[in-house]
Write an enzyme that holds these catalytic residues in place. Structure first.
Site, PDB file in Angstrom:
ATOM      1  N   HIS A 128      89.916 -34.263  55.328  1.00 54.09           N
ATOM      2  CA  HIS A 128      89.721 -33.091  56.185  1.00 54.09           C
ATOM      3  C   HIS A 128      89.899 -33.483  57.655  1.00 54.09           C
ATOM      4  CE1 HIS A 128      86.821 -31.595  52.857  1.00 54.09           C
ATOM      5  NE2 HIS A 128      87.863 -30.780  52.817  1.00 54.09           N
ATOM      6  N   LYS A 169      80.263 -22.171  43.541  1.00 55.82           N
ATOM      7  CA  LYS A 169      79.336 -23.121  42.919  1.00 55.82           C
ATOM      8  C   LYS A 169      78.198 -23.409  43.906  1.00 55.82           C
ATOM      9  CE  LYS A 169      83.204 -25.272  42.460  1.00 55.82           C
ATOM     10  NZ  LYS A 169      84.056 -26.423  42.622  1.00 55.82           N
ATOM     11  N   ARG A 184      97.628 -31.406  49.280  1.00 55.64           N
ATOM     12  CA  ARG A 184      97.647 -32.773  48.747  1.00 55.64           C
ATOM     13  C   ARG A 184      98.778 -32.929  47.743  1.00 55.64           C
ATOM     14  NH1 ARG A 184      91.380 -32.231  47.881  1.00 55.64           N
ATOM     15  NH2 ARG A 184      92.244 -30.145  47.760  1.00 55.64           N
TER      16      ARG A 184
HETATM   17  P1  ADP Z   1      88.179 -25.235  49.498  1.00 54.25           P
HETATM   18  O1  ADP Z   1      86.922 -25.218  48.691  1.00 54.25           O
HETATM   19  O2  ADP Z   1      88.475 -23.976  50.245  1.00 54.25           O
HETATM   20  O3  ADP Z   1      89.392 -25.809  48.785  1.00 54.25           O
HETATM   21  P2  ADP Z   1      87.845 -27.762  50.788  1.00 54.25           P
HETATM   22  O4  ADP Z   1      86.689 -28.084  51.679  1.00 54.25           O
HETATM   23  O5  ADP Z   1      87.909 -28.450  49.479  1.00 54.25           O
HETATM   24  O6  ADP Z   1      87.826 -26.212  50.668  1.00 54.25           O
HETATM   25  O7  ADP Z   1      89.203 -28.006  51.565  1.00 54.25           O
HETATM   26  C1  ADP Z   1      89.548 -27.298  52.730  1.00 54.25           C
HETATM   27  C2  ADP Z   1      91.018 -27.499  52.997  1.00 54.25           C
HETATM   28  O8  ADP Z   1      91.290 -28.882  53.246  1.00 54.25           O
HETATM   29  C3  ADP Z   1      91.952 -27.117  51.844  1.00 54.25           C
HETATM   30  O9  ADP Z   1      93.128 -26.566  52.383  1.00 54.25           O
HETATM   31  C4  ADP Z   1      92.256 -28.432  51.168  1.00 54.25           C
HETATM   32  O10 ADP Z   1      93.499 -28.397  50.515  1.00 54.25           O
HETATM   33  C5  ADP Z   1      92.300 -29.349  52.379  1.00 54.25           C
HETATM   34  N1  ADP Z   1      92.032 -30.751  52.012  1.00 54.25           N
HETATM   35  C6  ADP Z   1      90.962 -31.235  51.362  1.00 54.25           C
HETATM   36  N2  ADP Z   1      91.072 -32.571  51.178  1.00 54.25           N
HETATM   37  C7  ADP Z   1      92.256 -32.934  51.740  1.00 54.25           C
HETATM   38  C8  ADP Z   1      92.977 -34.170  51.862  1.00 54.25           C
HETATM   39  N3  ADP Z   1      92.504 -35.301  51.336  1.00 54.25           N
HETATM   40  N4  ADP Z   1      94.178 -34.157  52.494  1.00 54.25           N
HETATM   41  C9  ADP Z   1      94.666 -33.002  52.975  1.00 54.25           C
HETATM   42  N5  ADP Z   1      94.054 -31.801  52.884  1.00 54.25           N
HETATM   43  C10 ADP Z   1      92.871 -31.768  52.270  1.00 54.25           C
END
Ligand code: ADP
Length: 160
Positions: free
Chosen positions: A17, A41, A90
């Protein structure tokens, strides 16, 4: 003035992130990170904990702010006068879902567009879910998350 929102659950914020945040903050004038309240969740970290961690890791970026939001991302974008939504991609597995969400949002409000940043290779495997699992088994997560998150897990699990 280009304003963007970066929505997500951030349960917890990872180096993946943070990489997206750093890169997005360079191309927009203001970036508002939005922590989704109506998470389906039950989250591991409370909203307040997630806000606190994100504020701490983004303190060095003067054009980044952190907020919570409830409801649709397009509404959150509008409320913040942003016409851009930032998301990270990703693997191909992200693609279908992200495409659906982006197209839905664009259909709801055609003034709002989504910009995707492809993950840096070293974080291609990384997700908050993976971090929670590794931490749950008492393994070292310091390569995956900023130090403030390592500390937060220590407090939560009392064992790392
Ligand atoms: P959500 O529950 O909305 O998917 P996340 O907190 O898991 O939220 O992720 C927020 C955003 O960050 C999403 O667009 C996700 O694809 C991106 N993201 C999460 N981890 C990574 C990573 N390792 N590399 C690039 N983008 C990421």
């Amino acid at each position: 003035m280009i304003k963007a929102v970066y929505p997500g659950s951030f349960d917890p914020v990872t180096l993946g992130h943070l990489d997206i945040i750093k890169r997005a903050a360079k191309v927009v004038d203001q970036l508002v990170i939005g922590i989704l309240v109506n998470y389906v969740k039950t989250p591991l970290f409370t909203l307040e904990e997630r806000v606190q961690m994100l504020e701490e890791v983004t303190r060095e970026f003067p054009n980044v702010t952190v907020k919570m939001f409830n409801g649709m991302t397009v509404d959150f974008a509008r409320e913040n006068d942003a016409r851009l939504i930032i998301r990270g991609l990703r693997a191909v597995t992200d693609f279908e879902y992200e495409m659906q969400i982006a197209q839905t949002n664009h259909t709801i409000d055609s003034d709002i567009d989504t910009i995707f940043f492809t993950t840096s290779l070293e974080y291609a495997f990384l997700s908050s879910t993976i971090v929670r699992e590794v931490a749950h088994y008492n393994s070292d997560i310091s390569k995956f998350v900023p130090p403030v998150v390592v500390e937060a897990f220590k407090k939560k699990y009392n064992h790392l």
